[in-house]
Write a protein that holds these residues in place. Sequence first.
Motif, mmCIF file in Angstrom:
data_model
loop_
_atom_site.group_PDB
_atom_site.id
_atom_site.type_symbol
_atom_site.label_atom_id
_atom_site.label_comp_id
_atom_site.label_asym_id
_atom_site.label_seq_id
_atom_site.Cartn_x
_atom_site.Cartn_y
_atom_site.Cartn_z
ATOM 1 N N SER A 165 8.054 -5.027 -3.010
ATOM 2 C CA SER A 165 7.002 -6.015 -2.744
ATOM 3 C C SER A 165 6.754 -6.214 -1.254
ATOM 4 O O SER A 165 6.177 -7.207 -0.860
ATOM 5 C CB SER A 165 7.373 -7.341 -3.393
ATOM 6 O OG SER A 165 7.511 -7.190 -4.787
ATOM 7 N N SER A 166 7.189 -5.275 -0.435
ATOM 8 C CA SER A 166 7.003 -5.453 1.008
ATOM 9 C C SER A 166 5.845 -4.633 1.559
ATOM 10 O O SER A 166 5.492 -4.793 2.719
ATOM 11 C CB SER A 166 8.286 -5.074 1.753
ATOM 12 O OG SER A 166 8.579 -3.713 1.545
ATOM 13 N N ARG A 167 5.257 -3.759 0.720
ATOM 14 C CA ARG A 167 4.157 -2.910 1.171
ATOM 15 C C ARG A 167 3.021 -2.913 0.168
ATOM 16 O O ARG A 167 3.250 -3.005 -1.031
ATOM 17 C CB ARG A 167 4.614 -1.452 1.296
ATOM 18 C CG ARG A 167 5.450 -1.117 2.469
ATOM 19 C CD ARG A 167 5.768 0.367 2.418
ATOM 20 N NE ARG A 167 6.486 0.790 3.581
ATOM 21 C CZ ARG A 167 7.446 1.699 3.574
ATOM 22 N NH1 ARG A 167 7.775 2.282 2.448
ATOM 23 N NH2 ARG A 167 8.056 2.048 4.681
ATOM 24 N N ALA A 168 1.828 -2.794 0.688
ATOM 25 C CA ALA A 168 0.666 -2.502 -0.148
ATOM 26 C C ALA A 168 0.162 -1.131 0.273
ATOM 27 O O ALA A 168 0.176 -0.798 1.461
ATOM 28 C CB ALA A 168 -0.419 -3.556 0.052
ATOM 29 N N VAL A 169 -0.259 -0.331 -0.690
ATOM 30 C CA VAL A 169 -0.742 1.014 -0.412
ATOM 31 C C VAL A 169 -2.113 1.172 -1.059
ATOM 32 O O VAL A 169 -2.282 0.903 -2.248
ATOM 33 C CB VAL A 169 0.242 2.077 -0.952
ATOM 34 C CG1 VAL A 169 -0.301 3.473 -0.733
ATOM 35 C CG2 VAL A 169 1.598 1.920 -0.304
ATOM 36 N N VAL A 170 -3.085 1.590 -0.258
ATOM 37 C CA VAL A 170 -4.449 1.789 -0.738
ATOM 38 C C VAL A 170 -4.842 3.233 -0.421
ATOM 39 O O VAL A 170 -4.690 3.677 0.710
ATOM 40 C CB VAL A 170 -5.426 0.813 -0.038
ATOM 41 C CG1 VAL A 170 -6.843 1.015 -0.567
ATOM 42 C CG2 VAL A 170 -4.975 -0.631 -0.220
ATOM 43 N N VAL A 171 -5.342 3.932 -1.433
ATOM 44 C CA VAL A 171 -5.717 5.321 -1.222
ATOM 45 C C VAL A 171 -7.246 5.433 -1.195
ATOM 46 O O VAL A 171 -7.950 4.750 -1.924
ATOM 47 C CB VAL A 171 -5.112 6.248 -2.304
ATOM 48 C CG1 VAL A 171 -5.734 6.004 -3.668
ATOM 49 C CG2 VAL A 171 -5.233 7.709 -1.910
ATOM 50 N N SER A 172 -7.730 6.269 -0.297
ATOM 51 C CA SER A 172 -9.127 6.692 -0.296
ATOM 52 C C SER A 172 -9.099 8.213 -0.297
ATOM 53 O O SER A 172 -8.026 8.812 -0.312
ATOM 54 C CB SER A 172 -9.873 6.137 0.915
ATOM 55 O OG SER A 172 -9.387 6.724 2.106
ATOM 56 N N ASP A 173 -10.234 8.848 -0.257
ATOM 57 C CA ASP A 173 -10.257 10.298 -0.388
ATOM 58 C C ASP A 173 -9.555 11.020 0.759
ATOM 59 O O ASP A 173 -8.898 12.029 0.543
ATOM 60 C CB ASP A 173 -11.694 10.795 -0.527
ATOM 61 C CG ASP A 173 -12.322 10.328 -1.831
ATOM 62 O OD1 ASP A 173 -11.576 9.930 -2.746
ATOM 63 O OD2 ASP A 173 -13.556 10.363 -1.938
ATOM 64 N N ALA A 174 -9.673 10.517 1.980
ATOM 65 C CA ALA A 174 -9.096 11.214 3.132
ATOM 66 C C ALA A 174 -7.901 10.500 3.743
ATOM 67 O O ALA A 174 -7.178 11.092 4.539
ATOM 68 C CB ALA A 174 -10.158 11.409 4.212
ATOM 69 N N TRP A 175 -7.682 9.234 3.391
ATOM 70 C CA TRP A 175 -6.654 8.439 4.060
ATOM 71 C C TRP A 175 -5.822 7.642 3.056
ATOM 72 O O TRP A 175 -6.291 7.280 1.994
ATOM 73 C CB TRP A 175 -7.297 7.451 5.038
ATOM 74 C CG TRP A 175 -8.111 8.111 6.097
ATOM 75 C CD1 TRP A 175 -9.444 8.407 6.045
ATOM 76 C CD2 TRP A 175 -7.645 8.593 7.355
ATOM 77 N NE1 TRP A 175 -9.844 9.030 7.192
ATOM 78 C CE2 TRP A 175 -8.762 9.153 8.029
ATOM 79 C CE3 TRP A 175 -6.400 8.590 7.996
ATOM 80 C CZ2 TRP A 175 -8.665 9.714 9.290
ATOM 81 C CZ3 TRP A 175 -6.314 9.142 9.247
ATOM 82 C CH2 TRP A 175 -7.423 9.703 9.891
ATOM 83 N N LEU A 176 -4.608 7.353 3.467
ATOM 84 C CA LEU A 176 -3.747 6.407 2.762
ATOM 85 C C LEU A 176 -3.499 5.266 3.732
ATOM 86 O O LEU A 176 -3.087 5.500 4.873
ATOM 87 C CB LEU A 176 -2.422 7.083 2.380
ATOM 88 C CG LEU A 176 -1.513 6.289 1.459
ATOM 89 C CD1 LEU A 176 -2.095 6.252 0.055
ATOM 90 C CD2 LEU A 176 -0.131 6.923 1.423
ATOM 91 N N ALA A 177 -3.783 4.053 3.312
ATOM 92 C CA ALA A 177 -3.541 2.883 4.152
ATOM 93 C C ALA A 177 -2.282 2.192 3.661
ATOM 94 O O ALA A 177 -2.160 1.869 2.481
ATOM 95 C CB ALA A 177 -4.729 1.932 4.097
#
Length: 191
Positions: free
Chosen positions: A1-13
């Motif tokens: 629960s310490s990270r959020a991960v968001v994926v898009s086509d070219a990047w991972l945030a």
Amino acid sequence: SSRAVVVSDAWLAVIDLSHPELGPDRIQISNDTVNPPEAEEVVLTPDGNFAIIRQFGATSLVLVNLDTAEVQSVIVGENPTDIDITPDGSEAIAVARGSSELWVYDLLNPTSAPQVVPMPRDEVFGSLVLSPLGDAGILFSTASGAARYATWDRTEPNPLEAVTTRALVKPISGVEISPSGETAIVFHPRE
């Protein structure tokens, strides 16, 4: 629960939720940032060290070390359409619809050679739902219009006998397995 991960086509945030000022650390996951392959799904290993990304039509998965930002390709069968983590967090399983295979990765060493389990060649299964113990799964398709599903007995030592196809009366829109793992509920489209 310490990270959020968001994926898009070219990047991972990757967002550190414990930091007082939230902001993404971006990791490039595609060499082509203008026309990258479509990122359809991201799953995280239970320890939070790795993200695994499934891209549309790809023959590999993208493995990202969230601590070091290292990005690697991991081979997978043709046209992966689903990826899941086993309930105990020890394995990731990709459904390669195009090659009719299940690719099982050991998450202690995700770059090691995966186990490949054949699915029936005359069926088109693209989705997997695992039982709560991870010892069985239901394979199905919501896109093909097929009125069939398969059970996958993960305890069966012979991979050629582990997947059994079964008939239904209507196509499938979704499947859920009860918390006990003894019952599956199959949902059909309204039409």
